[in-house]
Design a protein around this motif. Sequence first.
Motif: not given
Lengths: 292, 398
Positions: B41, B45, B47, B57, B59, B74
Amino acid sequence: MIDIWNIVILQPVLNVLVLMTNVLGGSFGLAIIVLTIVINLILFPLRVRQTKSTKAMQTLQPKIQELQKKYAKDQQRLQQEMMKLYKEAGINPLGCIWPMLIQLPIWIALYQSIMQALGATPESLLNLSQHLYSWTAIGHAIPLNEQFLWLKLSQPDPNLILAILVGGTMWVQQKMVTPPATDPRQRSMTNLTTTMMPLMFGLFTLSFPSGLALYWAVSNIIGIIIQYVVSGGWGYLRAPAAPKTVPAPAQKVLPPPKASPAEQSKVLQQAKEESKTIKKASEEKKKGLFGR
Amino acid sequence: MTNFFKKNRKFLNLIPVLVILSLLVVGCSGPTFQGWSGITERDGFLYFGGIDGKVYAIALAARSQNQAFPSENEWVFTIPSSGAPGSVCGPACAPSSPAASIYATPVVLGDLVCVGVYAGNSGRVLAINRLNPGYTDGVPQRSKGEWTYPSGVKKMGAIVGTPVLINDVLYVGTSDGNLYAIETVYGESQWQFATSGKIWTAPAVENEAIYISNYNKKVFAVSNQGSTIWNTELPASVASSPALSTDTVFVGSFDNHLYALDLATGKEKWNFEGGNWFWSTPLLIGDTVYAGCLDNILYAINAGTGQEKWRFETNGPIVSPSISVDNFIIVASKIGDIYVVDSATGTLVRSIHIGSPVMSSMLVDGNTLYVHAGNFSIYAFNIDTGEKAWEFNYSSNE
């Protein structure tokens, strides 16, 4: 069902394979070869029985062909006569199928074991953990060394050596046991078995992990040896090709020469001898090692 | 031939075909890879590497409102192909794995997100601009700070363990048995350390030393200049990534033991026997080591003596590293259940059922637990209540 398969068949074979790797100094390739030989030795009586049954069936072929000609229009009678012939010779027509079917699960388990034991990916290594016994020797052998000679056992052989070995040995083995066929339909099926199978397995070898190809090659070589020993030679490998049966349009098809009663009796006697040998081997097996 | 023997002949001819088919079915269901990346994080976001071999990615704000993906900022990034096969059994099988998979949790460094790639025989580290990926036709955009290691025709082994980032240097172990130190500005190797054994674990770093284990039964302490401080050989190969305390290295092995080694010398202090492999990275809290085992049990062990304090049984093998929140330990089973357990007593506080395999690292942010499950989904759970806050399924992006 999957659980039963895993517990009863897959796990014992897999654990023995891993244990053997540990005993053989960590060489997984050597373990594959040794286990394939050991399993073949265990299944030896079955394979001998299968080979002899096939040979006995083949001995009766001239007699069967004669019956086919004689009762070509009466299928029911033909069936009765053939059953009678097999009964007289003491042969079970399914005798060569059952040994093969019994061996099949063991081959598949060995195949699966080799695939799993390599643990080539994180998922397969994790999966392997669920099939191993918690024996110290097994824990110490994991993960297995995948290097053997020039091969990386979890990867296909980049050279053609193993593919040629697998295809070649399979061709020899098939050729030794397959009699030349006279019927065109039968001949095409025979060609499929003797040519296509080795070709397909040769191609598979180029794509499958070489550990499996090693197992195929060793199995084929053992099969050739057993066949050679049991049938006392190279079998149909040295036999001349079957004559073509397609006659010229104007040519009259002559019936095959009838065997004399003495020849018929000789064939039947030969088949009986084969059958007796199988029965004897079966009885000896029942008595067990210490009953002899 | 009579019908009876015709049938038998057909049956006989069918046997070789059956054998081939069985072998193909068994063979093709064999060694495939999908990956189990954890989640990182940063700045609202998440990942992660998807099971489909892509980097995502997402949100938090957009996902909590269940907006269509991708919403603003994103993205989804497809790993450039390097021609790796999708399955070890090659062209005879239909590829059941993506060309590249991601087992390692992405690492964020400034504007870059670094991803370790597993592609069967080879691997790579990709540094992707996390604000707006700039890779074009597989080539990184230098103007956006992006890079790929190794570049050009150079090769490195496949990556399974999560890289560790310390002082702008990325330490990553690979299947070729090397520990790489990669500087993160240009993505160039500072040094590499050969361990002579496959590395599928993550390194741990403490006091300018890197601790790494391999599949050749060895644990290494390596200086940040790439030289050996010590190495120790264990009776069996090391399955878990090392966990460190101020004076001890904890590693789990394939002989069903958890080993405690002296941090300074590598000498064994004690070992603890479980019922299967200790695959997941042990967790050290205070004087207790929490070790998840593939025998379905989470063991709480005294870090000084190796004595068991308590054990908690789950419904499946524990692959995902356990994490701690306040006075709780959160442990996930491979079957797909998550348990919140009292860290002092091992008493179950609550459980969460997902029903899909959980093998990757979980992430806790505030009172939210993020889980990447095997059904192509990211879940957000409220730790206090165990209720699902939202779910993001990315299977439609395949």
